[in-house]
Design an enzyme around this catalytic site. Sequence first.
Site, PDB file in Angstrom:
ATOM      1  N   GLY A  42      41.586 -39.434  60.875  1.00  0.00           N
ATOM      2  CA  GLY A  42      42.035 -38.056  60.739  1.00  0.00           C
ATOM      3  C   GLY A  42      41.392 -37.175  61.790  1.00  0.00           C
ATOM      4  O   GLY A  42      40.341 -37.506  62.344  1.00  0.00           O
ATOM      5  N   GLY A  44      40.426 -32.994  62.459  1.00  0.00           N
ATOM      6  CA  GLY A  44      40.347 -31.655  61.885  1.00  0.00           C
ATOM      7  C   GLY A  44      39.676 -30.700  62.841  1.00  0.00           C
ATOM      8  O   GLY A  44      39.350 -31.049  63.981  1.00  0.00           O
ATOM      9  N   PHE A  46      36.756 -29.610  62.848  1.00  0.00           N
ATOM     10  CA  PHE A  46      35.361 -29.915  63.147  1.00  0.00           C
ATOM     11  C   PHE A  46      35.182 -31.210  63.923  1.00  0.00           C
ATOM     12  O   PHE A  46      34.088 -31.503  64.382  1.00  0.00           O
ATOM     13  CB  PHE A  46      34.534 -29.972  61.863  1.00  0.00           C
ATOM     14  N   GLY A  47      36.240 -31.990  64.056  1.00  0.00           N
ATOM     15  CA  GLY A  47      36.089 -33.219  64.812  1.00  0.00           C
ATOM     16  C   GLY A  47      37.070 -34.286  64.376  1.00  0.00           C
ATOM     17  O   GLY A  47      38.002 -34.046  63.613  1.00  0.00           O
ATOM     18  N   LYS A  63      32.483 -39.449  61.513  1.00  0.00           N
ATOM     19  CA  LYS A  63      33.032 -38.197  62.036  1.00  0.00           C
ATOM     20  C   LYS A  63      32.288 -37.803  63.309  1.00  0.00           C
ATOM     21  O   LYS A  63      31.069 -37.630  63.299  1.00  0.00           O
ATOM     22  CB  LYS A  63      32.916 -37.067  61.025  1.00  0.00           C
ATOM     23  N   ASP A 172      35.386 -24.403  52.125  1.00  0.00           N
ATOM     24  CA  ASP A 172      36.549 -24.976  52.813  1.00  0.00           C
ATOM     25  C   ASP A 172      37.281 -25.978  51.915  1.00  0.00           C
ATOM     26  O   ASP A 172      37.673 -27.056  52.358  1.00  0.00           O
ATOM     27  CB  ASP A 172      36.116 -25.646  54.122  1.00  0.00           C
TER      28      ASP A 172
END
Length: 323
Positions: A42, A44, A46-47, A63, A172
């Site tokens: 995935g 997003g 943030f990374g 991540k 979030d």
Amino acid sequence: MSTSWNRTGENKPTVLSTLPKELPLDFLKTITGQFAEERILGVGAFGTVYEGTMPDGQKIAVKRLAENSPIARDKAFNSEVQNIMALQHENIVKLVGFSHEGQKKVVLNNGRYIVADIVESLLCYEYLSQGSLQKNLFEVPILTDWDTRFKIIKGICKGLVFVHSIGIVHMDLKPQNILLDDKMVPKIADFGLSRLFGQEQTRMNTQNVVGSYGYIAPEYLYRGEISNKSDIYSLGLLILETTTMQKNCPGNEPSAGSFIKSVRENWTPNHIVSQFPGSDGDRLQQVNKCIIIGLECVEIDRQKRPTIENIVDRLNGLCSSTS
């Protein structure tokens, strides 16, 4: 040293259980195939999250924090490591390691190539085979039976009780940040925006408003006010989406006004019966209760929103009204 059962049933430590919390960058590169594109789970704000395969075959999620994330990469890294380290709960994703390591790289700077120290920040989590709630609800919709969705809603709420009990506000909550294991147990993930409150503190203010469009509480968006009730607003949207299987499409609305209005107008008791044909009275009551709770959570006045403890009690049938 922690242990876990291997495939033969012997109580034998896995490679993962013997690793230190701080992992070498080269090791994480190796287990993700040098951050190969086909390993991406995935992407997003943030990374990027990669699938990593340990030497014993066990999988983890790695991540790699982005340089251009909504808040400074170091700040996101510190928030997530410090806050999630304290969170050991069945409904919160487990952090199993991290790396914050500099390497010398040749980069282009003002038309000249220079050697610079580039810091890579990585976070490693338990691997959750079913992916995000977002995927399961809207992209490959397999959550068609109500009992599973109700279990997921209750699990998210149980996780949030624990998060709030130790003074953390997630900031979030959204379907992309709820991950599911092979038994469809939900786990709250991505604490990059989370805030840790002091013992006597119940809210704070900020001028730097960041979050996910469509899930931001209005008092945070317009006044920079952060409190547990900020999470309750986002939770309400999560509950409504999971109950209705209708996507909150924010468009130009950071606080999802049109989606909330649509649910409030359309999801009447008669509509619920038509959407759940063949369901017994208990299940129809559960659906109706989730719609009511979800709509209470998204009240503009944060004081009117229920507490997470009250929500859990009501979902468990222990009480019937807000407090």
